[in-house]
Design a protein around this motif. Sequence first.
Motif, short mmCIF file in Angstrom:
data_model
loop_
_atom_site.label_atom_id
_atom_site.label_comp_id
_atom_site.label_asym_id
_atom_site.label_seq_id
_atom_site.Cartn_x
_atom_site.Cartn_y
_atom_site.Cartn_z
N LEU A 87 0.83 -1.20 0.00
CA LEU A 87 0.00 0.00 0.00
C LEU A 87 0.87 1.26 0.00
CD1 LEU A 87 -3.09 0.55 0.10
CD2 LEU A 87 -2.82 0.92 2.55
N LYS A 88 1.90 1.26 0.87
CA LYS A 88 2.82 2.40 0.92
C LYS A 88 3.62 2.51 -0.38
CE LYS A 88 3.52 2.08 5.95
NZ LYS A 88 4.53 1.81 7.01
N LEU A 89 4.07 1.36 -0.88
CA LEU A 89 4.90 1.37 -2.09
C LEU A 89 4.12 1.92 -3.28
CD1 LEU A 89 7.52 0.59 -3.52
CD2 LEU A 89 6.56 -1.70 -3.87
N ASP A 90 2.88 1.51 -3.45
CA ASP A 90 2.09 2.00 -4.58
C ASP A 90 1.92 3.51 -4.52
OD1 ASP A 90 1.88 -0.55 -5.52
OD2 ASP A 90 -0.15 -0.91 -4.75
N ARG A 91 1.69 4.04 -3.33
CA ARG A 91 1.52 5.49 -3.19
C ARG A 91 2.82 6.22 -3.52
NH1 ARG A 91 -1.53 9.51 -1.05
NH2 ARG A 91 -3.23 8.04 -0.72
N LEU A 92 3.92 5.71 -2.99
CA LEU A 92 5.21 6.37 -3.23
C LEU A 92 5.62 6.27 -4.70
CD1 LEU A 92 6.94 5.32 0.06
CD2 LEU A 92 6.92 7.66 -0.81
N ALA A 93 5.32 5.15 -5.33
CA ALA A 93 5.68 4.99 -6.75
C ALA A 93 4.88 5.93 -7.64
CB ALA A 93 5.44 3.54 -7.18
N SER A 94 3.67 6.29 -7.19
CA SER A 94 2.83 7.16 -8.02
C SER A 94 3.00 8.64 -7.72
CB SER A 94 1.36 6.78 -7.84
OG SER A 94 0.96 6.95 -6.49
N THR A 95 3.40 8.98 -6.47
CA THR A 95 3.49 10.39 -6.08
C THR A 95 4.88 10.81 -5.63
OG1 THR A 95 2.91 10.01 -3.76
CG2 THR A 95 1.09 10.29 -5.32
N GLY A 96 5.69 9.85 -5.21
CA GLY A 96 7.01 10.21 -4.67
C GLY A 96 6.94 10.68 -3.24
N SER A 97 5.74 10.75 -2.65
CA SER A 97 5.58 11.20 -1.26
C SER A 97 4.75 10.19 -0.52
CB SER A 97 4.92 12.58 -1.21
OG SER A 97 3.63 12.52 -1.80
N ASP A 98 4.99 10.08 0.81
CA ASP A 98 4.17 9.16 1.58
C ASP A 98 2.88 9.85 1.98
OD1 ASP A 98 4.67 10.75 3.83
OD2 ASP A 98 6.39 9.54 4.43
N ALA A 99 2.03 9.09 2.66
CA ALA A 99 0.69 9.58 2.97
C ALA A 99 0.72 10.81 3.86
CB ALA A 99 -0.12 8.47 3.64
N SER A 100 1.73 10.95 4.70
CA SER A 100 1.76 12.09 5.61
C SER A 100 2.06 13.39 4.87
CB SER A 100 2.82 11.86 6.69
OG SER A 100 4.10 11.79 6.13
N GLU A 101 2.69 13.31 3.68
CA GLU A 101 3.05 14.52 2.95
C GLU A 101 1.89 15.05 2.11
OE1 GLU A 101 6.49 13.28 0.83
OE2 GLU A 101 7.84 13.58 2.52
N ASP A 102 0.93 14.17 1.79
CA ASP A 102 -0.23 14.67 1.06
C ASP A 102 -1.51 14.38 1.85
OD1 ASP A 102 -0.06 12.01 -1.44
OD2 ASP A 102 -0.35 11.96 0.73
N GLU A 103 -1.38 14.53 3.17
CA GLU A 103 -2.50 14.28 4.07
C GLU A 103 -3.75 15.08 3.71
OE1 GLU A 103 -3.25 15.39 8.66
OE2 GLU A 103 -1.70 13.89 8.33
N PRO A 104 -3.65 16.36 3.31
CA PRO A 104 -4.88 17.10 3.00
C PRO A 104 -5.77 16.40 1.98
CG PRO A 104 -3.03 18.60 3.14
CD PRO A 104 -2.46 17.22 3.23
N GLN A 160 11.90 14.40 -5.32
CA GLN A 160 10.65 13.66 -5.43
C GLN A 160 10.66 12.76 -6.67
OE1 GLN A 160 7.33 16.05 -4.50
NE2 GLN A 160 5.79 14.56 -5.14
N GLN A 161 11.20 13.25 -7.76
CA GLN A 161 11.28 12.45 -8.98
C GLN A 161 12.21 11.25 -8.79
OE1 GLN A 161 12.43 15.36 -11.90
NE2 GLN A 161 10.30 15.92 -12.39
N ALA A 162 13.33 11.49 -8.10
CA ALA A 162 14.27 10.40 -7.86
C ALA A 162 13.63 9.32 -6.99
CB ALA A 162 15.54 10.94 -7.19
N ARG A 163 12.88 9.74 -5.99
CA ARG A 163 12.20 8.78 -5.12
C ARG A 163 11.16 8.00 -5.91
NH1 ARG A 163 10.42 12.08 0.18
NH2 ARG A 163 9.34 10.11 0.57
N MET A 164 10.41 8.70 -6.78
CA MET A 164 9.41 8.03 -7.59
C MET A 164 10.05 6.97 -8.48
SD MET A 164 6.78 11.04 -8.79
CE MET A 164 5.92 9.93 -9.91
N ALA A 165 11.19 7.29 -9.07
CA ALA A 165 11.88 6.34 -9.95
C ALA A 165 12.34 5.12 -9.15
CB ALA A 165 13.07 7.02 -10.62
N PHE A 166 12.87 5.37 -7.95
CA PHE A 166 13.35 4.27 -7.11
C PHE A 166 12.20 3.34 -6.73
CE2 PHE A 166 13.95 2.56 -2.82
CZ PHE A 166 15.13 1.83 -2.99
N TYR A 167 11.11 3.93 -6.24
CA TYR A 167 9.98 3.12 -5.79
C TYR A 167 9.23 2.48 -6.96
CZ TYR A 167 10.76 5.14 -1.17
OH TYR A 167 11.32 5.50 0.03
#
Length: 764
Positions: free
Chosen positions: A134-151, A179-186
């Motif tokens: 669940l966390k991986l799918d979000r990070l792969a699509s946004t580069g941020s975890d749930a706490s960073e796009d909480e709104p 953020q782009q580098a994280r998205m690529a990694f995930y």
Amino acid sequence: MSSSSSATAALQTFDDVLATTPGMRPRPGQRDMAALVAQTLAQARLGKEEGAKTPPAACIAVIQAGTGVGKSLAYATPAIALALQRNTRVIISTATVALQEQLVHKDLPALAAQMPQAFRYALAKGRGRFICKLKLDRLASTGSDASEDEPMLFSDLPPLPALEGSSNQHRRPPPVALQQARMAFYTAMAQALASGQWDGDRDSLPSPPEPELWASVAAQGHSCTGRHCPAFDNCSYYERRKTLVAAQVLVVNHDLLLSSLQAKLLPDLDNCLLVFDEAHHLPQTALSQFASQADLSRLQWLERLSSHALRVGQLLQTSEIADLPQHSSALRQHLHEWANMAQALLQSQGKSAGTGTGANTPQQYTLPSGALPPGWQDCLEQVLSHAQAYLDVLRALAQALRNALKEQPEEAQRLSLLYGQLGSHSTHLEAVYTTCQLWLQALPASSPDPASDSSNGSNNGSGNPDNSGNSAAPAAPVPIAKWLSHSSDGTYSVIHAHASPVLPGTSLRQRLWSQVRGAVLTSATLRSCGNFDFFLHEVGLSEAQTYAQAQVQTLAVDSPFDYNRQGQLIAHHTRSDPRHAASFTPEMVYALTQDLAQVQSGALVLFTSREQMRQAVDALPSHLRGQVLVQTAMSRGALLSQHRQRVQQGLVSIIFGMQSFGEGLDLPGALCTALFITKLPFAPPDDPVGQTRAQWLRTHGRNAFIDLVVPATAIRMAQWVGRAIRSEEDQASVYCYDKRLLQTSYGQQILKSLPDFTLKKRFA
């Protein structure tokens, strides 16, 4: 079947396996060990007994099995045979990854091929070793975890008013490039998982990810909704757990076993047979596992947690959040007060030591005897009270979220993310609560270490205190070690509060042995100074500690190696006192370099400090420099690989290593024909836990050096010396440059823990 018949049948299985396994031959010591394992575990009364006021006494065997005994076969065969007889399981716990891999990839497969009855085995790992899809799918699509796009998760709710005392500032989003580098990694990680090229286990990745990157996608118990998660059917962790459910033998490590005592991650211990290999690590693992720390300075998490909890409560329309703003505000206020008092105390210690204040604030300060400074009690009680009330609110919210997941499966994605955030943010609060609880706590009164008498010869051999009167005095409460640490994150001064029990045996007795019915503890080094007393006390199994709670038997199985014929111990007497490094180290290094010149193949040199090793490297003559491999110059794996290649090519190869190379290193034959110990590996109790325990011992008229340092050094020295002879064909010389080994009474006690080498004395 009676317990004696069960033990006999299990031992017969051992005999049959030994007889049918190619290359195996009977060893009296190995069979003695197998017999005690069978007897002990057969007598264990497993399961919960209806109507019993107290649980049955645990049956425990403590066995020292010297190098070459073949202890894994001696404990695994009868334990597994008994588990299959009794329709239960065996949990084998180790301290190191190397032994886990040996068991899972070598020893257990070989045993399964010879056992008359089939069994399954599996390696159990902590949840944090697996990916959360669940966390991986979000990070792969946004580069941020749930706490960073909480709104986004609360876009349908009105904004909350600012909390009292909060900064009302949102965290800045990460830079676009990051953020782009994280998205690529995930994304690459998600693709490997989806294609089946990766199974979601961190340890099976081609190269280990950075801890910070992995932490964002690691599975966590406090943020997992289990079967309610939309990714449950493809969850790597729960897929692995299926293999555990089907296995009769589980291989774990000490950390996982101790951390799961309250979490139910493993089968109930009162209905399993347990084996602790490398058991000499268990006391230190317990201290680490039951310690706690809290950040008193950086409280941004509290604002995020409160904001998130209020929004979850608003979404679910729960009344439990009514008092949350009050608890949040009061908790922040009292944590600031605690931090200010800690800062003032650290600065005052800096002044008294003449180091000034501010940037020169001491990095660490241990509270003497664990006693709170005047005026701290009320503040800590307020922190504990509001943290407890806050946690109660979070538990109610977590339950409400679980209920909503059952009732609204169409909202599973959103609700699971909210649940995960709530759990992730709450870890800081739990750390504050646990640490504060320990700071306000003292353990029940306890007698000082009975193991101390083993060093001065006055112990009666049973682990009981002597009759000198030392332990007859009223026992004072056992303190909790409490200390403060100061650091800087570049901008802010950061203060942590730490707490830890000081007696591992007390913690293990209360948390582990109270649940156990049958167990075997084994290692090559459990006896210290000639007996088991020190280890039994450290692990909570001495007679004075267990009373009727456990029936403990001990056995020392000698190594089959003929140490007197195969090796020699050369005790070099320097003119300088080893306690005076300025004069001792140069003299020792000179003698060492002379001896290294005689090495013909592989050798290992063990140093007690980085500085000592640096001086030895600097003093190497040119003809030796190309032969030496230094621990700090490359990874352990690369160093050992290069060492083996050199020796196989007929070259001289000498490893310079520190204490971590003194254990678990297998260098048979020509890989280690000479072992050099530069100094006795004393580890004085100068850490906060050791300091607090030493102070407590002194209040009982005891000597921490004799009671703690000498027995621990004897075990460590036995581990170090154990690197020299690894098979019945090996020949090796062991050099020790510390004259205290022979010239002091405590050195003679340490000598009792070493193999019976031919002893040669050499004088400078």
